[in-house]
Design an enzyme around this catalytic site. Structure first.
Site, mmCIF file in Angstrom:
data_model
loop_
_atom_site.group_PDB
_atom_site.id
_atom_site.type_symbol
_atom_site.label_atom_id
_atom_site.label_comp_id
_atom_site.label_asym_id
_atom_site.label_seq_id
_atom_site.Cartn_x
_atom_site.Cartn_y
_atom_site.Cartn_z
ATOM 1 N N GLY A 340 0.810 -1.198 0.000
ATOM 2 C CA GLY A 340 0.000 0.000 0.000
ATOM 3 C C GLY A 340 0.850 1.257 0.000
ATOM 4 O O GLY A 340 0.450 2.279 -0.514
ATOM 5 N N ASP A 455 -2.166 -3.434 12.257
ATOM 6 C CA ASP A 455 -2.601 -3.986 10.972
ATOM 7 C C ASP A 455 -2.245 -5.465 10.879
ATOM 8 O O ASP A 455 -1.683 -5.932 9.900
ATOM 9 C CB ASP A 455 -1.995 -3.189 9.816
#
Ligand code: NAG
Ligand code: NAG
Ligand code: NAG
Ligand code: NAG
Ligand code: NAG
Ligand code: NAG
Length: 657
Positions: A340, A455
């Site tokens: 990302g 995460d």
């Protein structure tokens, strides 16, 4: 290496300063000699005179070299503690080199673990030893004084802490850490191996050194056990500038519980029992260690109150040219993926270390110094279940992170692929759950800081060659977590389904948010189903957690098991894992167990697990209220994340706007 049957006991009689610098530490081989003025002699002089500058200018403070041909061929190695100041390192290596020239005038194979202001190592030989484990000779040195106080507590903590050190030192070949307090003292432990030997050999060597403890130094306040390839020291005060003791809160009333070693077989129980028994039988002698105490005091006052220890930004910095060379100028052949927040490439350093290079999308809005500080913090986190950050590069507008390379891709690659999932039988999956638990426990509680990953998900769990899990992408939260979750439209979207309700609705993070994500991951591992695969299934409530809860309530938990492991699973383990998974996804953070409790639950089957309440989860199907989409603009994102909360109880509050 055959040497005298050396078993020196050099006492630290010079307790006032590091006076034992002058003690002879050179170990000269006694079986092979060369002729003075031969080509071997000439090469030895040459190599030993250039080693200091060669070692101290290397990033990793390590240099090995081989010069000459035939009978004149010499192999030499110099090593400092990673991150040592170049001047200090150079001085130490020079002292060691000069000492060897002088004390070992015609010996073909000799070495020295020299103690100056820092520790360094020099060895030369006429045969290559860079990657050979060599356990003899063993030299031991101990403190003059014995420990006074609760010897039982001391010995127990000592033993446990050494096991804990041993589980972590292999991959990095260097570890310095401070034990939990014993009678308000801590033990400062340093372990180092030469980099060429394997992780396992490093562990084996240090394990042997730890075992030697009982024959040399049991009950003493400090000791050193060394061999030609590894070094082990512990003491009651910090030394070599290798410890961040000032980072610990001064009043720690409770010892941080360290987990039992993940792999008990790695250190023989006999050794532990031996150490234990022999130390318990010691009579406590000697008067106050006043001098040492004084030194501790002065050390404390001299040392700045910062986290400024052996890892310096300089020691972690890579040249851009090195990175370009390693990745073949970011060749698309080397591209591993697109994260990302940037592209990831595989690379190979000139010393053949494989690395993963993360080329960050620019403009994190981050100052260079801030970035470096953060890299230093993350680089200090060392655990076998964490992907290690090796360094960084800031040059030509590039911000690059260099990680250890983990060969087997990530957990999702196997777990969610119908063709590959059978490669993960239950034993492997159970091992993966255990490894993730240990890694997270370390982040939450055993590293010096409490680090919330934020995460945890299957694609952030990488697998090594033996399918052991390594958690990726932790710690750089301040810079990148937000960028990472930014999608193409610039909206910030979290990793849906792994996020706990309180984060989604209030933006609150705590270690218990990681516990929630961990719970979802455990359920995915058992079920072999992606959390997101439930979005379209109305009858499941649109998520895995609800689905699992329904089936659990029907008292048919075995229906949840991934058909791919039907052959291999252990019913008790599987049900326990589902149970733990459900406990982790409880709605209220306080109802979720801490990672330390989870570790206990997994390792001790006699612990009864609490009865879970209905889990907390999040409905996705309310587009107008989708709380995962904060309309954030670039530039505002930085204020969102505060990655480290020092106090594990504190919740780092984040206010998205
Ligand atoms: C080695 O060479 C030095 C000078 O180069 C000389 O002084 C010394 O005597 C020589 N030693 C031997 C053993 O040949
Ligand atoms: C490193 O060592 C080699 C040979 O051992 C020598 O030629 C070279 O000059 C050294 N480099 C530095 C920076 O000292
Ligand atoms: C090595 O040197 C020592 C003294 O310098 C000498 O006594 C000894 O004989 C030498 N050994 C050999 C094998 O040359
Ligand atoms: C190292 O030197 C000794 C004699 O000094 C010799 O016997 C041995 O074969 C040499 N080893 C290598 C690998 O050259
Ligand atoms: C020593 O420590 C052990 C374990 O921490 C404890 O059980 C014991 O009571 C202590 N003994 C003394 C004399 O304080
Ligand atoms: C240095 O050691 C490594 C093993 O760690 C080895 O692969 C390399 O060839 C050595 N370098 C030299 C110059 O021998």
């Amino acid at each position: 290496m055959r040497l005298n049957n050396l078993f020196l006991i050099l006492c630290f009689v010079h307790a006032v300063s590091f006076g034992f610098v002058s003690a002879q530490t050179q170990i000269c081989g006694d079986s092979m000699f060369f002729t003075p003025n031969s080509s071997y002699d000439t090469n030895r002089r040459l190599v030993l005179s250039t080693l200091a500058s060669n070692v101290s200018t290397r990033n990793n403070r390590f240099y090995n070299v081989s010069v000459g041909e035939g009978a004149g061929r010499i192999y030499a190695l110099g090593l400092c503690i990673p991150g040592t100041d170049p001047k200090e390192c150079s001085k130490c290596i020079q002292l060691a080199s000069d000492g060897l020239l002088k004390k070992c005038p015609n010996q073909t194979d000799s070495f020295d673990w020299l103690i100056d202001e820092t520790l360094c190592f020099v060895r030369y030989s006429n045969s290559s030893f860079f990657n050979k484990i060599d356990l003899e000779p063993t030299q031991t040195i101990r403190d003059a004084q014995m420990f006074q106080g609760n010897v039982t507590a001391y010995t127990r903590t000592w033993g446990k802490f050494m096991e804990f050190m041993l589980t972590r030192v292999g991959p990095t070949r260097y570890l310095a850490d401070t034990s939990p307090p014993i009678d308000s003292h801590r033990i400062y432990v340093l372990m180092q191996c030469i980099p060429g030997i394997s992780s396992d050999d490093c562990e084996t060597c240090l394990e042997a050194n730890v075992r030697v403890y009982k024959t040399c130094c049991s009950g003493y306040k400090g000791g050193i056990v060394l061999t030609p390839v590894c070094y082990f020291r512990w003491h009651y005060y910090p030394y070599f500038n290798a410890f961040t003791d000032t980072f610990l809160p001064p009043q720690v009333s409770q010892p941080t519980p360290r987990p039992p070693p993940p792999d008990v077989k790695k250190i023989s129980t006999g050794a532990i029992v031996g150490i234990f028994v022999s130390a318990v039988t010691l009579v406590v002698l000697l008067t106050l260690g006043l001098v040492i105490w004084k030194r501790r005091q002065s050390y404390r006052t001299l040392k700045p109150q910062t986290d400024d220890d052996m890892i310096s930004p300089q020691s972690l910095q890579f040249d851009f040219a090195t990175i370009e060379g390693a990745t073949d100028t970011f060749s698309s052949n080397n591209k591993l993926g697109q994260g990302g927040f940037g592209e990831v490439y595989k690379g190979m350093l000139p010393n053949e270390t494989e690395i993963a290079v993360k080329r960050l999308s620019r403009n994190s809005g981050q100052g260079t110094q801030e970035f470096k500080n953060e890299v230093v913090i993350v680089a200090k986190l060392q655990h076998k279940n964490l992907v290690r950050l090796l360094g960084f590069c800031i040059e030509r507008d590039e911000m690059i992170l260099v990680y250890e390379f983990v060969p087997n891709k990530s957990l999702d690659y196997f777990l969610f692929d119908p063709a590959k999932k059978s490669q993960l039988d239950w034993k492997k999956r159970y091992n993966i759950i255990g490894g993730i638990t240990r890694g997270l426990l370390y982040l939450h509680q055993d590293s010096r800081l409490t680090i919330i990953h934020r995460d945890i998900k299957a694609s952030n769990i990488l697998l090594d060659a033996d399918m052991n899990p390594k958690i990726a992408d932790f710690g750089m939260a301040r810079n990148f977590r937000v960028d990472q979750t930014e999608d193409n439209t610039g909206r910030v979207v979290g990793t849906f389904g792994y996020m706990p309700p309180e984060y989604v609705t209030h933006g609150q993070f705590s270690t218990k948010s990681d516990v929630y994500s961990f719970g979802v991951l455990v359920l995915e591992i058992v079920c072999g189903k992606k959390n997101s695969s439930f979005y379209q299934m109305e009858d499941s409530g649109g998520n895995l957690v609800t689905h699992v809860w329904r089936i659990w309530n029907n008292k048919s938990p075995l229906d949840l098991i991934d058909p791919a492991i039907k052959e291999s699973y252990d019913q008790d383990e599987v049900i326990r894992c589902i149970h733990i998974g459900i406990l982790c996804v409880q709605e209220t953070p306080a109802d979720r167990p801490a990672m330390s409790a989870i570790f206990q639950m997994l390792t001790n089957s006699s612990i009864t697990l609490p009865v879970p309440r209905p889990p907390g989860f999040f409905f996705r199907n309310r587009p107008n209220l989708d709380p995962l989409t904060y309309g954030s603009e670039p530039g505002q994102t930085r204020s969102m994340s505060v990655p480290y909360s020092i106090d594990s109880e504190s919740i780092t509050r984040v206010t998205p706007r």
